[in-house]
Design an enzyme around this catalytic site. Structure first.
Site, PDB file in Angstrom:
ATOM      1  CB  ALA A  61     -13.744  16.127 -16.795  1.00 16.07           C
ATOM      2  N   GLY A 100     -18.856  15.932 -18.321  1.00 12.59           N
ATOM      3  CA  GLY A 100     -18.526  17.244 -18.867  1.00 12.59           C
ATOM      4  C   GLY A 100     -18.848  17.354 -20.348  1.00 12.59           C
ATOM      5  CD  GLU A 103     -21.272  19.156 -16.259  1.00  6.69           C
ATOM      6  OE1 GLU A 103     -21.594  19.991 -15.406  1.00  6.69           O
ATOM      7  OE2 GLU A 103     -20.288  18.398 -16.143  1.00  6.69           O
ATOM      8  CD  GLU A 123     -20.524  14.953 -14.551  1.00  3.28           C
ATOM      9  OE1 GLU A 123     -21.593  14.307 -14.665  1.00  3.28           O
ATOM     10  OE2 GLU A 123     -20.235  15.917 -15.280  1.00  3.28           O
TER      11      GLU A 123
HETATM   12  C1  LIG Z   1     -13.153  19.423 -13.150  1.00  3.62           C
HETATM   13  C2  LIG Z   1     -14.484  18.817 -13.213  1.00  3.62           C
HETATM   14  C3  LIG Z   1     -15.489  19.678 -13.771  1.00  3.62           C
HETATM   15  C4  LIG Z   1     -16.656  19.268 -14.207  1.00  3.62           C
HETATM   16  C5  LIG Z   1     -17.275  17.994 -13.959  1.00  3.62           C
HETATM   17  C6  LIG Z   1     -17.078  17.012 -15.019  1.00  3.62           C
HETATM   18  C7  LIG Z   1     -16.702  15.793 -14.659  1.00  3.62           C
HETATM   19  C8  LIG Z   1     -16.606  14.724 -15.654  1.00  3.62           C
HETATM   20  O1  LIG Z   1     -16.873  14.852 -16.822  1.00  3.62           O
HETATM   21  S1  LIG Z   1     -16.097  13.259 -15.023  1.00  3.62           S
HETATM   22  C9  LIG Z   1     -16.060  12.203 -16.436  1.00  3.62           C
HETATM   23  C10 LIG Z   1     -17.422  11.771 -16.820  1.00  3.62           C
HETATM   24  N1  LIG Z   1     -17.343  10.813 -17.889  1.00  3.62           N
HETATM   25  C11 LIG Z   1     -17.681   9.552 -17.740  1.00  3.62           C
HETATM   26  O2  LIG Z   1     -18.130   9.103 -16.735  1.00  3.62           O
HETATM   27  C12 LIG Z   1     -17.478   8.684 -18.945  1.00  3.62           C
HETATM   28  C13 LIG Z   1     -16.414   7.666 -18.684  1.00  3.62           C
HETATM   29  N2  LIG Z   1     -16.160   6.840 -19.848  1.00  3.62           N
HETATM   30  C14 LIG Z   1     -17.004   5.888 -20.251  1.00  3.62           C
HETATM   31  O3  LIG Z   1     -18.063   5.674 -19.737  1.00  3.62           O
HETATM   32  C15 LIG Z   1     -16.541   5.048 -21.410  1.00  3.62           C
HETATM   33  O4  LIG Z   1     -15.159   5.107 -21.473  1.00  3.62           O
HETATM   34  C16 LIG Z   1     -17.126   5.478 -22.760  1.00  3.62           C
HETATM   35  C17 LIG Z   1     -18.616   5.142 -22.809  1.00  3.62           C
HETATM   36  C18 LIG Z   1     -16.927   6.949 -23.023  1.00  3.62           C
HETATM   37  C19 LIG Z   1     -16.413   4.685 -23.885  1.00  3.62           C
HETATM   38  O5  LIG Z   1     -16.561   3.308 -23.608  1.00  3.62           O
HETATM   39  P1  LIG Z   1     -15.690   2.217 -24.387  1.00  3.62           P
HETATM   40  O6  LIG Z   1     -15.740   2.494 -25.819  1.00  3.62           O
HETATM   41  O7  LIG Z   1     -16.148   0.894 -23.902  1.00  3.62           O
HETATM   42  O8  LIG Z   1     -14.189   2.468 -23.958  1.00  3.62           O
HETATM   43  P2  LIG Z   1     -13.492   2.313 -22.536  1.00  3.62           P
HETATM   44  O9  LIG Z   1     -14.438   2.536 -21.462  1.00  3.62           O
HETATM   45  O10 LIG Z   1     -12.738   1.043 -22.535  1.00  3.62           O
HETATM   46  O11 LIG Z   1     -12.491   3.533 -22.563  1.00  3.62           O
HETATM   47  C20 LIG Z   1     -11.403   3.583 -23.493  1.00  3.62           C
HETATM   48  C21 LIG Z   1     -10.232   4.228 -22.811  1.00  3.62           C
HETATM   49  O12 LIG Z   1     -10.572   5.577 -22.517  1.00  3.62           O
HETATM   50  C22 LIG Z   1     -10.368   5.869 -21.145  1.00  3.62           C
HETATM   51  N3  LIG Z   1     -11.380   6.849 -20.742  1.00  3.62           N
HETATM   52  C23 LIG Z   1     -12.697   6.786 -20.914  1.00  3.62           C
HETATM   53  N4  LIG Z   1     -13.283   7.884 -20.455  1.00  3.62           N
HETATM   54  C24 LIG Z   1     -12.306   8.673 -19.985  1.00  3.62           C
HETATM   55  C25 LIG Z   1     -12.287   9.950 -19.393  1.00  3.62           C
HETATM   56  N5  LIG Z   1     -13.402  10.655 -19.197  1.00  3.62           N
HETATM   57  N6  LIG Z   1     -11.103  10.441 -19.023  1.00  3.62           N
HETATM   58  C26 LIG Z   1      -9.963   9.757 -19.213  1.00  3.62           C
HETATM   59  N7  LIG Z   1      -9.920   8.538 -19.779  1.00  3.62           N
HETATM   60  C27 LIG Z   1     -11.078   8.014 -20.166  1.00  3.62           C
HETATM   61  C28 LIG Z   1     -10.582   4.538 -20.459  1.00  3.62           C
HETATM   62  O13 LIG Z   1      -9.983   4.515 -19.216  1.00  3.62           O
HETATM   63  C29 LIG Z   1      -9.938   3.583 -21.461  1.00  3.62           C
HETATM   64  O14 LIG Z   1      -8.550   3.641 -21.278  1.00  3.62           O
HETATM   65  P3  LIG Z   1      -7.777   2.508 -20.459  1.00  3.62           P
HETATM   66  O15 LIG Z   1      -8.229   1.215 -21.015  1.00  3.62           O
HETATM   67  O16 LIG Z   1      -6.361   2.835 -20.668  1.00  3.62           O
HETATM   68  O17 LIG Z   1      -8.196   2.665 -19.031  1.00  3.62           O
END
Ligand SMILES: CC/C=C\C/C=C/C(=O)SCCNC(=O)CCNC(=O)[C@H](O)C(C)(C)COP(=O)(O)OP(=O)(O)OC[C@H]1O[C@@H](n2cnc3c(N)ncnc32)[C@H](O)[C@@H]1OP(=O)(O)O
Length: 719
Positions: A61, A100, A103, A123
């Protein structure tokens, strides 16, 4: 958004396109809904593949949407529509499928993963639970115990483990999208009755109650007050005991509580703060995006005590060639054995080969002549470090970066001992250095942006969360620790016990209270520093002046314990007693309690009742106040830097977001009011005097923490 194309004639390929991680934003969700509709209504399409662009399936998400007014189609019906499809849908998982994202994949009928992909229901690390059906589908797919493990920890699993657990159907070393298309062609037209996970019965162990009780107990213990892991257990319990539709209702109910919680806000703040600290800046205007790091191929560590050994291991584990120097014979032999053991244990844990050949050992400092970067980790003694830096400056080849692992000493002074002070920075690791994630990169006024960029990049390579900070006594972490420790001692003088103080801090969420932590690190460390500062006066003199140093209140309690040889765990006695030297379990010590009573009598202090709230306010607000001073002095660029240092280096509970975030949650006006109150009660404790910056932030309406940087800039320009 999501792009729809038809490939191999009959496969509808849906590609998520939301860089950088294909997060499921409102637009992306709408794109998927539209593309799925199109695929299902196109008679030429017999099966469907969902993938993500740029080698990443989906980062879950869109976290940036949380806390805003969420629009667009919700995830749950979107995933249900995919699962209900009568055409087979295959998820092609490359890169990451998290939260998500996984999921969504669980709603598909099949999953094909690239061998390098990572999967996880993450999450919980953001204070949430997998509320797009994850808590109901995963236990049905892989069983309750395995699902509980993944959902309550947010652990990432490799494709190989995912295959073993039954999360994915196929793992490939080739292009996962091509393989998924082949897979989709092979299952077109086949019955999907046995492929919809929500219709599976949940494989349930015979004694569900006992299982969940045991898990709940474990989770409560490790959660240190975090609520999301507990809600995760409750949601999985619903999967194990209720029909799917009721389980989904329970999942949504639990999510609703978590979604708006302060803990979720704190954890999501930490997620972004951890990334923000990589975008460092210096007061000179130098920044991460305009400063080019130099590649480091060969590094050296000088001094193989506890810190040096850990640093050498961490460097070797990144694949660098390392020269490890220790001039003292006995320490040299012992260190060689210990370092090899540490690498072997690390390799065993990760199922890799130990990088033993990456390290060469020497007893001669001349061996570092050709390295690109040196990390000095000798004993914390300025005269000794001065000498080492003078030697390094003449021995090392032109351009070698010289770093010090000092935890408090003046980096600029060390730079002044060298011919090229611009090449000198601090690299302050935390013990054990090959395990702890935090690295403070300390720049002095003369450190070049390239030196800072290189140290930051090296830290990242070593898997550290690196934070660039300015040079001052104790830098950020240890500087803030001082008023915290001081308050803890004052509380003992006034009537508290180590058990009360530690209990309050542990209930707040710290892994160890301040006294248990001091026993673990060794009381003699601070004693030596205080002696160096001229604060220690041997013997227990009485009268008010015995507790005043340099015009301010001082507690000699720690010094008195050290005089008795009570150095903590290593001597079997400190603020607690231990079964034997080196034992780790702290026990109530009647001696210590009589000693405190005697001390109070001798100093004419009447013990009073102190409650947990006072402990928290005095210890934490004193620490936070120093954090504001650090921001005021420009030692940290923003509150995120301080918070990440505390979360990763000082076991500050992540679900409370770090000290500065916590202050913003408590309310700056309240923190200010309590500091004023305690400062009035203890005017001889300057740390309690509210910092000007805090006053001015309150006067300017207490902006939220993400606006502090801007507010500080504005306040500075008004001076
Ligand atoms: C309404 C809810 C309903 C259902 C439940 C679902 C909930 C969810 O899904 S919550 C989100 C779960 N996801 C995560 O926990 C993953 C989070 N991301 C990561 O672990 C990492 O970013 C990655 C492994 C996906 C990629 O790693 P890497 O290549 O090292 O990049 P960065 O971590 O530096 O990320 C790059 C850039 O993207 C932004 N970002 C990453 N994930 C998200 C996200 N899910 N949503 C929005 N933005 C995201 C991250 O912040 C970086 O940007 P900034 O440097 O500007 O902060």
């Amino acid at each position: 958004m999501a792009q729809f194309t038809r490939v191999s004639r009959s496969v509808g390929l849906i590609t998520l396109q939301n860089p950088p991680v294909n997060a499921l934003s409102a637009v992306a969700r709408q794109g998927i809904v539209d593309a799925v509709k199109r695929a299902l209504s196109d008679p030429k399409v017999k099966s469907v593949v969902i993938c993500g662009q740029n080698g990443i399936f989906c980062g879950g998400a869109d976290i940036k949407e949380f806390g805003t007014n969420i629009t667009g189609p919700p995830l749950v019906p979107m995933i249900h529509a995919i699962e209900a499809s009568n055409k087979p849908v295959v998820a092609a998982i490359e890169g990451s499928a998290f939260g998500g994202g996984l999921e969504l994949a669980l709603g598909c009928h099949y999953r094909v993963a690239h061998s390098k992909a990572k999967l996880g229901l993450t999450e919980v690390t953001l204070g949430l639970l997998p509320a797009a059906g994850g808590t109901q589908r995963l236990p049905r797919l892989i069983g309750v115990p395995a699902a509980l493990n993944l959902i309550t920890t947010g652990r990432h699993v490799t494709a190989a483990e995912a295959l073993q657990l039954g999360i994915v159907d196929q793992v490939t070393d080739h292009n996962a999208v091509d393989e998924a298309v082949k897979f989709a062609l092979s299952v077109a037209g086949k019955s999907l009755d046995a492929r919809r996970i929500s219709t599976y019965p949940c494989p349930c162990p015979s004694d569900v109650d006992a299982l969940f009780e045991e898990v709940m107990q474990k989770v409560r213990q490790s959660a240190r007050g975090a609520i999301a892991p507990i809600a995760c257990v409750q949601a999985v319990r619903a999967a194990a005991t209720l029909p799917y539709s009721q389980g989904m209702e329970r999942e949504q109910e639990l999510m609703a509580t978590l979604f708006t919680s302060g803990q979720a806000r704190a954890l999501q703040y930490c997620f972004f703060a951890q990334r923000a600290v990589g975008r460092w800046s210096m007061p000179s205007g130098a920044r991460w995006d305009t400063s080019k790091p130099r590649s480091i191929h060969k590094a050296a560590v000088i001094g193989l005590g506890t810190m040096g050994r850990g640093i050498a291991v961490a460097l070797a584990q990144t694949g660098l060639s390392v020269v490890a120097v220790e001039t003292q014979e006995k320490q040299f032999m012992e260190a060689k054995k210990m370092v090899s053991g540490m690498m072997e244990r690390g390799a065993k844990r990760h199922g890799t080969a130990p990088p033993l050949d990456k390290i060469t050992y020497s007893q001669n400092i001349q061996a570092v002549a050709d390295v690109d970067l040196v990390i000095e980790a000798v004993f914390e003694d300025m005269a000794l470090k001065e000498k080492v830096f003078q030697q390094l400056s003449t021995i090392c080849k032109q351009g070698t970066f010289l770093c010090t692992n000092t935890s408090a000493l003046d980096v600029d002074h060390l730079a002044s001992q060298t011919r090229n002070p611009e090449l000198v920075v601090g690299m302050h690791f935390f013990a054990p250095a090959h395990v702890m994630k935090l690295l403070e990169v300390v720049y002095g006024p003369r450190s070049s942006p390239q030196a800072v960029a290189t140290a930051m990049q090296l830290g990242k390579k070593m898997g550290k969360v690196s934070v660039a900070v300015g040079n001052c006594r104790g830098f950020v972490g240890n500087r803030m620790l001082k008023p915290y420790l001081e308050q803890a001692l004052f509380l003992l003088e006034e009537g508290a016990t180590p058990e009360l103080v530690d209990g309050a801090l542990e209930e707040f969420g710290f892994a160890l209270g301040v006294f248990k932590m001091s026993d673990l690190s060794g009381l003699d460390v601070g004693w030596k520093v205080r002696k160096g500062d001229g604060l220690v006066e041997p013997g227990l003199a009485s009268g008010p002046s015995a507790r005043i140093r340099q015009g301010r209140r001082y507690s000699p309690l720690g010094d008195l314990l050290c005089e008795q040889g009570r150095f903590g765990q290593k001597t079997g006695q400190g603020w607690y007693r231990y079964d034997k030297p080196g034992s780790r379990v702290p026990r109530y010590d009647p001696w210590l309690h009589s000693f405190l009573e005697e001390y109070r009598t001798q100093h004419g202090i009447v013990a009073r009742r102190i409650d947990q709230q006072e402990v928290l306010e005095r210890c934490l607000y004193a620490l936070i106040n120093e954090g504001f001073r650090i921001l005021e002095d420009g030692i940290a660029a923003g509150p995120e830097d301080i918070d990440i240092i505390y979360v990763f280096g000082y076991s500050w509970p992540r679900h409370r977001g770090g000290p500065m975030f916590y202050a913003s949650m408590v309310g700056l006006a309240k923190v200010l009011e309590r500091l004023e109150h305690y400062h009035q009660a203890h005017p001889d404790v300057p740390y309690m005097q509210p910092c000007n910056l805090l006053r001015r932030l309150v006067a300017s309406g207490s902006p939220p923490v993400h606006k502090w940087k801007e507010a500080i800039k504005k306040l500075r320009s008004q001076l």
